[in-house]
Design a protein around this motif. Sequence first.
Motif, PDB file in Angstrom:
ATOM      1  N   SER A  88     -40.842   5.873  32.447  1.00 24.98           N
ATOM      2  CA  SER A  88     -41.000   4.426  32.359  1.00 24.98           C
ATOM      3  C   SER A  88     -42.382   3.993  32.839  1.00 24.98           C
ATOM      4  N   TYR A  89     -42.828   4.535  33.971  1.00 23.13           N
ATOM      5  CA  TYR A  89     -44.107   4.102  34.546  1.00 23.13           C
ATOM      6  C   TYR A  89     -45.272   4.485  33.641  1.00 23.13           C
ATOM      7  N   TYR A  90     -45.245   5.708  33.101  1.00 19.06           N
ATOM      8  CA  TYR A  90     -46.355   6.183  32.274  1.00 19.06           C
ATOM      9  C   TYR A  90     -46.155   5.861  30.791  1.00 19.06           C
ATOM     10  N   GLN A  91     -45.167   5.019  30.491  1.00 21.19           N
ATOM     11  CA  GLN A  91     -44.953   4.492  29.146  1.00 21.19           C
ATOM     12  C   GLN A  91     -44.860   5.619  28.110  1.00 21.19           C
ATOM     13  N   HIS A  92     -44.023   6.617  28.424  1.00 17.69           N
ATOM     14  CA  HIS A  92     -43.864   7.761  27.530  1.00 17.69           C
ATOM     15  C   HIS A  92     -42.413   7.828  27.056  1.00 17.69           C
ATOM     16  N   PRO A  93     -42.178   8.290  25.822  1.00 23.80           N
ATOM     17  CA  PRO A  93     -40.789   8.414  25.337  1.00 23.80           C
ATOM     18  C   PRO A  93     -39.930   9.217  26.302  1.00 23.80           C
ATOM     19  N   ILE A  94     -38.784   8.662  26.670  1.00 23.83           N
ATOM     20  CA  ILE A  94     -37.983   9.242  27.744  1.00 23.83           C
ATOM     21  C   ILE A  94     -37.464  10.633  27.400  1.00 23.83           C
ATOM     22  N   GLY A  95     -37.090  10.850  26.141  1.00 28.26           N
ATOM     23  CA  GLY A  95     -36.566  12.160  25.767  1.00 28.26           C
ATOM     24  C   GLY A  95     -37.598  13.260  25.929  1.00 28.26           C
ATOM     25  N   ASP A  96     -38.822  12.991  25.506  1.00 28.67           N
ATOM     26  CA  ASP A  96     -39.885  13.985  25.636  1.00 28.67           C
ATOM     27  C   ASP A  96     -40.245  14.185  27.101  1.00 28.67           C
ATOM     28  N   ALA A  97     -40.271  13.103  27.881  1.00 27.83           N
ATOM     29  CA  ALA A  97     -40.601  13.212  29.302  1.00 27.83           C
ATOM     30  C   ALA A  97     -39.570  14.055  30.051  1.00 27.83           C
ATOM     31  N   LEU A  98     -38.289  13.827  29.787  1.00 29.21           N
ATOM     32  CA  LEU A  98     -37.244  14.598  30.462  1.00 29.21           C
ATOM     33  C   LEU A  98     -37.274  16.058  30.023  1.00 29.21           C
ATOM     34  N   ALA A  99     -37.581  16.305  28.761  1.00 30.15           N
ATOM     35  CA  ALA A  99     -37.669  17.691  28.283  1.00 30.15           C
ATOM     36  C   ALA A  99     -38.780  18.434  29.006  1.00 30.15           C
ATOM     37  N   GLN A 100     -39.913  17.759  29.239  1.00 31.55           N
ATOM     38  CA  GLN A 100     -41.045  18.418  29.887  1.00 31.55           C
ATOM     39  C   GLN A 100     -40.807  18.667  31.373  1.00 31.55           C
ATOM     40  N   ASN A 698     -54.680  -7.243  38.254  1.00 30.63           N
ATOM     41  CA  ASN A 698     -54.808  -7.287  39.708  1.00 30.63           C
ATOM     42  C   ASN A 698     -53.516  -6.856  40.397  1.00 30.63           C
ATOM     43  N   ASN A 699     -52.402  -7.046  39.691  1.00 28.75           N
ATOM     44  CA  ASN A 699     -51.088  -6.726  40.234  1.00 28.75           C
ATOM     45  C   ASN A 699     -50.432  -5.679  39.334  1.00 28.75           C
ATOM     46  N   ARG A 700     -49.985  -4.569  39.941  1.00 29.14           N
ATOM     47  CA  ARG A 700     -49.418  -3.483  39.145  1.00 29.14           C
ATOM     48  C   ARG A 700     -48.161  -3.936  38.386  1.00 29.14           C
ATOM     49  N   ARG A 701     -47.331  -4.752  39.021  1.00 32.14           N
ATOM     50  CA  ARG A 701     -46.096  -5.202  38.380  1.00 32.14           C
ATOM     51  C   ARG A 701     -46.398  -6.066  37.165  1.00 32.14           C
ATOM     52  N   HIS A 702     -47.379  -6.958  37.280  1.00 31.24           N
ATOM     53  CA  HIS A 702     -47.743  -7.813  36.148  1.00 31.24           C
ATOM     54  C   HIS A 702     -48.331  -6.985  35.007  1.00 31.24           C
ATOM     55  N   LEU A 703     -49.112  -5.956  35.352  1.00 34.33           N
ATOM     56  CA  LEU A 703     -49.672  -5.088  34.322  1.00 34.33           C
ATOM     57  C   LEU A 703     -48.553  -4.397  33.541  1.00 34.33           C
ATOM     58  N   HIS A 704     -47.540  -3.915  34.241  1.00 37.08           N
ATOM     59  CA  HIS A 704     -46.460  -3.210  33.568  1.00 37.08           C
ATOM     60  C   HIS A 704     -45.567  -4.149  32.769  1.00 37.08           C
ATOM     61  N   LEU A 706     -46.746  -6.515  30.924  1.00 36.64           N
ATOM     62  CA  LEU A 706     -47.444  -6.570  29.642  1.00 36.64           C
ATOM     63  C   LEU A 706     -47.290  -5.248  28.887  1.00 36.64           C
ATOM     64  N   LEU A 707     -47.376  -4.122  29.586  1.00 28.59           N
ATOM     65  CA  LEU A 707     -47.255  -2.820  28.919  1.00 28.59           C
ATOM     66  C   LEU A 707     -45.876  -2.653  28.288  1.00 28.59           C
ATOM     67  N   ASP A 708     -44.832  -3.113  28.969  1.00 26.81           N
ATOM     68  CA  ASP A 708     -43.483  -3.023  28.408  1.00 26.81           C
ATOM     69  C   ASP A 708     -43.389  -3.824  27.107  1.00 26.81           C
ATOM     70  N   THR A 709     -43.950  -5.022  27.120  1.00 28.29           N
ATOM     71  CA  THR A 709     -43.935  -5.866  25.918  1.00 28.29           C
ATOM     72  C   THR A 709     -44.771  -5.226  24.819  1.00 28.29           C
ATOM     73  N   LEU A 710     -45.935  -4.708  25.190  1.00 27.10           N
ATOM     74  CA  LEU A 710     -46.829  -4.090  24.219  1.00 27.10           C
ATOM     75  C   LEU A 710     -46.190  -2.859  23.575  1.00 27.10           C
ATOM     76  N   THR A 711     -45.551  -2.031  24.386  1.00 24.11           N
ATOM     77  CA  THR A 711     -44.911  -0.824  23.855  1.00 24.11           C
ATOM     78  C   THR A 711     -43.807  -1.190  22.870  1.00 24.11           C
ATOM     79  N   HIS A 712     -43.007  -2.182  23.231  1.00 26.25           N
ATOM     80  CA  HIS A 712     -41.932  -2.626  22.328  1.00 26.25           C
ATOM     81  C   HIS A 712     -42.523  -3.138  21.014  1.00 26.25           C
ATOM     82  N   TYR A 713     -43.613  -3.880  21.108  1.00 22.91           N
ATOM     83  CA  TYR A 713     -44.253  -4.414  19.900  1.00 22.91           C
ATOM     84  C   TYR A 713     -44.792  -3.283  19.019  1.00 22.91           C
ATOM     85  N   LEU A 714     -45.456  -2.304  19.643  1.00 16.94           N
ATOM     86  CA  LEU A 714     -46.019  -1.194  18.883  1.00 16.94           C
ATOM     87  C   LEU A 714     -44.936  -0.355  18.222  1.00 16.94           C
TER      88      LEU A 714
END
Length: 735
Positions: A88-100, A698-704, A706-714
């Motif tokens: 979740s933090y590194y915005q990577h597909p969960i299945g591939d992350a758990l496999a690794q 400036n804030n890690r939580r605010h950055l994430h 946006l990243l969550d929204t961006l990932t969903h959009y992509l």
Amino acid sequence: MVVLRLALPTPMRRVFDYLPPADIDPQTLVPGIRIRVPFGNRQLIGMLLDVSDHSEFPIHKLKAALEVLDNTPPLPAHLLDLARWAASYYQHPIGDALAQALPVMLRKGNACEYAHEHLWRACDGAVPEDAGKQAKKQQAMLALLIKHPQGISTDAIRAEGYRPELLKPLEEKALAERFIHHPHHANSERTENLIHEAPLTLNTQQSAALEEINSSDGFAPILLEGVTGSGKTEIYLQAIELQLSRGKQALVLVPEIGLTPQTVTRFKQRFNVPVVALHSNMSDRQRLDAWLDAREGEARIIIGTRSAIFTPMRAPGIIVVDEEHDASFKQQDGYRYSARDLAVLRAQREQIPVVLGSATPSLETLHNAQQGRYQWVRVTERAGHAKAPSFELLDTRNTHLQSGLSTPLIKKIGQTLEKGTQALVFINRRGFSPTLSCHDCGWIADCNRCDANMTLHRSPPHLHCHHCDKQTPIPARCGNCGSDQLKPVGAGTERTEDTLQKLFPDTPVLRIDRDTTQRKDAMAKMMAQIHSGEPCILVGTQMLAKGHHFPKVTLVAILNADSGLFSADFRGMERTAQLILQVAGRAGRADHPGSVVMQTNQADHPTLQHLVQMGYYAFAQQELIQRQNAQLPPFTHYALVRAEANGSGRAEAFLRAIREQMETDILMPEGVRWLGPFPSPMEKRAGMHRAQLLIQGNNRRHLHQLLDTLTHYLEQTKEARQVRWSIDVDPVDTF
């Protein structure tokens, strides 16, 4: 209704619903077990995340899983949670992350067991004649089993010339049985008489550092900042000894595979407990067996590179991250996680100390220590009677260089050899020459797949692009004008080695880089020759800068010391300083005083002067002030959206469209800004054109947010399927 929520190793950032196999008891389905499922026209190994009583899809459209592979999860629950958090933090597909997070053999669906965990033996009282008078082959097989009362594997049975198929009729006749055998290593439960080799005597600063680590109760992140040669490894060893005496295990992370063998050797020489290594040069079978040794508690000390951070331990006691500043701890492609940062989070969840050791700490770690988030222990003196080396900046402007070597430097190397000691020449360029050029028209041999020059190699002769791995023969004539006046430009390790061998024909010249250490045991053989103490010259890349102890090296020569001073990356100065001081730290580590000569065209550069005169800590303080003024990490947080496409400008246009669409559709979280898009530093690589979009917060939580929204959009947009894109959180390579 029972619905299985599975993470599958696919590029999709979602989980998948399946029905359980028909013959499975739902009570045995616990999160973390592996399940084989149909996926399109193939089969995948997924990991169970949850069991539900409903699905958002119609029940008749759900496929049934094929097979449950585990009775118990391979990963303990807290490591499964850590792997899910990292995905979740590194915005990577969960299945591939758990496999690794699992060894390769488990990803492929192999049993989570040792190579020869299932053995065969004869049942009590069985004799060959019991197999039947006509069953001669079964009699012979039973006789073999009787000869091995402790059990024998099917591989060993084949090696003896017998067919394992004969075991089944013997089993049906109750004459043979299969049983599970867990290997047990000698001394795996030892808590006394742990030491095989007596520990070294610590000086006052080392003792204080050890006491600080050993007094930690529960979770304690500790920065151990010790100058090169200060004996950090000895502190690690004695801190680990305390944990072993408590029946605990230790995980030691090192940045390079090349460091693993020497680290393992040193730990095995010290301790009477099983020590295992985990790195990518091992076979899949070796890696799984070592991983199981760690999980079952058989291995008391686990030493590995970046991916070893997910290795389970039955009784975790301490985590050590050696050379914590090294960029190798951050995965640079695919699943871009930081093993150093995950080590701190894992230690928190396991409530154990984690030691981050370095002579040149990363500015992020140093900042955490200054802010009181980490305990900060400093060792400013070298161990024993060794003294810090002296520095000399050798101005090479308007100076004739012989394959990159100045006359004063050549003289110093000769003087070093005459004293019976060793010299180390550092040049961070592989090959014979950085490129090949035409003397008549100026043509340069470049790679047609990358924005980079082809490196000239002489052994064997070829041109090699170290970015995409393209290799071509050396041309006889210029590709532009047809001239045969092709000349090497600049010097690499091969050319430097060749020149030094001609200058000092009676002295061994050892080249240590990725080309010379590829063969098995090549590195070990060169290290043995160096440690013999005989005069020699070491020539190498940054492989020589990390953690090596060369007692007879008294001179370190750094060529092109200013190569990183004008990097576009804001971390360029930090990396240059770290590399210089790490290489310099190889000099004068024993009784012989050491000196460092830095050839540079920028001898009066204020940063270089400040570094060699005041040391790394003063440099780091100055650099942190500049970072804060410029609002750069660690005072702000970054993520990079990377894109690549097979046409010029397409990746940049894609990122520009993404930014415009996002700015139109959503309200930007507070303190989050876009920068770019802009072409990557090497815009074309391996035939693909690359661009990147920087997101700063400036804030890690605010950055994430946006990243969550961006990932969903992509994930949803059609244009994102026409380019390769990825998100790099906390990138170490920003520009």
